[in-house]
Design an enzyme around this catalytic site. Structure first.
Site, PDB file in Angstrom:
ATOM      1  N   GLU A  66       7.858  -4.586  -4.941  1.00 50.89           N
ATOM      2  CA  GLU A  66       6.555  -3.969  -4.696  1.00 50.89           C
ATOM      3  C   GLU A  66       6.316  -3.892  -3.183  1.00 50.89           C
ATOM      4  O   GLU A  66       6.473  -4.884  -2.473  1.00 50.89           O
ATOM      5  CB  GLU A  66       5.417  -4.762  -5.334  1.00 50.89           C
ATOM      6  N   ASP A 118       7.749  -5.331   7.378  1.00 45.75           N
ATOM      7  CA  ASP A 118       7.202  -3.992   7.556  1.00 45.75           C
ATOM      8  C   ASP A 118       8.011  -3.029   6.694  1.00 45.75           C
ATOM      9  O   ASP A 118       9.206  -2.814   6.931  1.00 45.75           O
ATOM     10  CB  ASP A 118       7.295  -3.604   9.035  1.00 45.75           C
ATOM     11  N   ASP A 140      -2.068   2.716   2.055  1.00 42.44           N
ATOM     12  CA  ASP A 140      -3.132   3.196   2.946  1.00 42.44           C
ATOM     13  C   ASP A 140      -3.058   4.729   2.997  1.00 42.44           C
ATOM     14  O   ASP A 140      -2.010   5.283   3.342  1.00 42.44           O
ATOM     15  CB  ASP A 140      -2.956   2.588   4.345  1.00 42.44           C
ATOM     16  N   LYS A 144      -7.001  11.820   7.074  1.00 47.53           N
ATOM     17  CA  LYS A 144      -7.262  12.916   8.022  1.00 47.53           C
ATOM     18  C   LYS A 144      -5.948  13.587   8.421  1.00 47.53           C
ATOM     19  O   LYS A 144      -4.926  12.906   8.551  1.00 47.53           O
ATOM     20  CB  LYS A 144      -7.958  12.366   9.274  1.00 47.53           C
ATOM     21  N   ASP A 176      -5.438   6.304  -4.915  1.00 47.46           N
ATOM     22  CA  ASP A 176      -6.757   6.901  -5.056  1.00 47.46           C
ATOM     23  C   ASP A 176      -6.822   8.270  -4.393  1.00 47.46           C
ATOM     24  O   ASP A 176      -7.854   8.933  -4.454  1.00 47.46           O
ATOM     25  CB  ASP A 176      -7.810   5.971  -4.442  1.00 47.46           C
TER      26      ASP A 176
HETATM   27  C1  LIG Z   1      -4.850  -0.586   0.490  1.00 46.01           C
HETATM   28  S1  LIG Z   1      -3.955  -2.095   0.400  1.00 46.01           S
HETATM   29  C2  LIG Z   1      -3.408  -2.140  -1.306  1.00 46.01           C
HETATM   30  C3  LIG Z   1      -3.026  -3.540  -1.735  1.00 46.01           C
HETATM   31  C4  LIG Z   1      -2.449  -3.656  -3.161  1.00 46.01           C
HETATM   32  N1  LIG Z   1      -1.229  -2.898  -3.300  1.00 46.01           N
HETATM   33  C5  LIG Z   1      -3.448  -3.246  -4.204  1.00 46.01           C
HETATM   34  O1  LIG Z   1      -3.271  -2.179  -4.806  1.00 46.01           O
HETATM   35  O2  LIG Z   1      -4.398  -3.989  -4.411  1.00 46.01           O
HETATM   36  C6  LIG Z   1      -2.451  -1.672   1.252  1.00 46.01           C
HETATM   37  C7  LIG Z   1      -1.572  -2.882   1.516  1.00 46.01           C
HETATM   38  O3  LIG Z   1      -0.368  -2.444   2.127  1.00 46.01           O
HETATM   39  C8  LIG Z   1      -0.075  -3.312   3.211  1.00 46.01           C
HETATM   40  N2  LIG Z   1       0.740  -2.545   4.168  1.00 46.01           N
HETATM   41  C9  LIG Z   1       0.318  -1.517   4.946  1.00 46.01           C
HETATM   42  N3  LIG Z   1       1.340  -1.044   5.683  1.00 46.01           N
HETATM   43  C10 LIG Z   1       2.433  -1.793   5.356  1.00 46.01           C
HETATM   44  C11 LIG Z   1       3.775  -1.803   5.806  1.00 46.01           C
HETATM   45  N4  LIG Z   1       4.208  -0.949   6.722  1.00 46.01           N
HETATM   46  N5  LIG Z   1       4.617  -2.702   5.245  1.00 46.01           N
HETATM   47  C12 LIG Z   1       4.177  -3.591   4.309  1.00 46.01           C
HETATM   48  N6  LIG Z   1       2.911  -3.638   3.861  1.00 46.01           N
HETATM   49  C13 LIG Z   1       2.041  -2.748   4.381  1.00 46.01           C
HETATM   50  C14 LIG Z   1      -1.432  -3.702   3.754  1.00 46.01           C
HETATM   51  O4  LIG Z   1      -1.404  -4.865   4.551  1.00 46.01           O
HETATM   52  C15 LIG Z   1      -2.208  -3.897   2.450  1.00 46.01           C
HETATM   53  O5  LIG Z   1      -2.061  -5.188   1.925  1.00 46.01           O
END
Ligand SMILES: C[S@@+](CC[C@H](N)C(=O)[O-])C[C@H]1O[C@@H](n2cnc3c(N)ncnc32)[C@H](O)[C@@H]1O
Length: 238
Positions: A66, A118, A140, A144, A176
């Site tokens: 995941e 990352d 994320d 935009k 979403d």
């Molecule tokens: C909007 S949250 C969604 C969290 C979870 N998947 C959920 O649906 O509840 C996005 C997650 O992705 C992580 N994230 C963002 N960019 C990432 C990256 N380049 N590598 C690993 N994780 C990342 C963020 O820290 C955050 O925990």
């Protein structure tokens, strides 16, 4: 510059001598994740596991990954649904790594790990065909137009996924953002994938995969509570 080859200072941060930093300057979760032990993997430990994941998990089993595990609710839940698979979460934020580790421990999921990594660099972690399932929940959205280049699920991610997923393995995405769904379909073009199913409102249509083979993630719950549509894509590596 391609996002998947950008320099990532945070990735190497923990390799430096922590005594260089004043204690007060350090993120307490950075220190916590270093000291945690299993199920936490530091970036270096995850990196060293490439091609040797069975050793890291202490058993050979299909590896399901995941990306962006957040607080770990989905990862720990899915590990409970599939105890015969090895489960690995990738999360960039130290606090969320520690939260996920707590959930994994509470669930008693000895076959789950959370790596501080990352995901733009995900390709470094796996040999070709080493992954049996890839899950991305509410990445994320960067809605935009000028932010679109920040999206994780762009062409480099799709190419990496095509390499590390075994033939017949799946990629499952929940989001979403309908614009993100369309963006993902566009970046898959010409790669060895087929779309098995799509849902544009999981609440009313159900997910494209069997509904009992799913866990509502924490972000998904927020959108469901607001009665906002959650979209899903079920993609198979040919
Ligand atoms: C909007 S949250 C969604 C969290 C979870 N998947 C959920 O649906 O509840 C996005 C997650 O992705 C992580 N994230 C963002 N960019 C990432 C990256 N380049 N590598 C690993 N994780 C990342 C963020 O820290 C955050 O925990």
């Amino acid at each position: 510059m391609r996002r998947d080859v950008r320099p990532d200072p945070a990735f190497r941060f923990h390799q430096r001598d922590l005594s260089e930093y004043r204690d007060a300057d350090l993120n307490p979760y950075l220190k916590l994740h270093l000291a945690y032990g299993p199920p936490v993997l530091t970036a270096d430990q995850a990196h060293a596991a490439r091609g040797r994941w069975a050793e890291t998990f202490g058993r050979a089993a299909p590896l399901h990954v995941e990306v962006g595990s957040g607080n770990g609710f989905f990862l720990a839940g899915m590990a409970g649904l599939h105890p015969d698979w090895n489960w690995l979460g990738l999360e960039i934020r130290f606090k969320r790594v520690v939260q996920t580790a707590g959930r994994i421990r509470a669930a008693g999921a000895a076959h789950a790990r959370i790596a501080r990594y990352d995901a733009f660099w995900m390709g470094d972690l796996f040999d070709d065909g080493e992954v049996s399932g890839l899950y991305v929940n509410h990445p994320d959205p960067w809605p935009k137009p000028r932010e679109t280049r920040n999206r994780l699920l762009a062409r480099p991610f799709a190419e990496t996924a095509a390499r590390l997923l075994a033939s017949g393995a799946h990629l499952r995405v929940k989001t979403d953002s309908v614009a993100y769904v369309d963006g993902i379909l566009a970046v898959l073009d010409g790669l060895p994938f087929e779309v098995v199913g799509r849902s544009d409102d999981i609440a009313s249509e159900g997910p494209p995969w069997p509904p009992d083979d799913d866990v509502v993630s924490s972000y998904q719950r927020k959108f469901l509570d607001r009665q906002a549509p959650v979209h899903a894509l079920w993609i198979r590596r040919l």
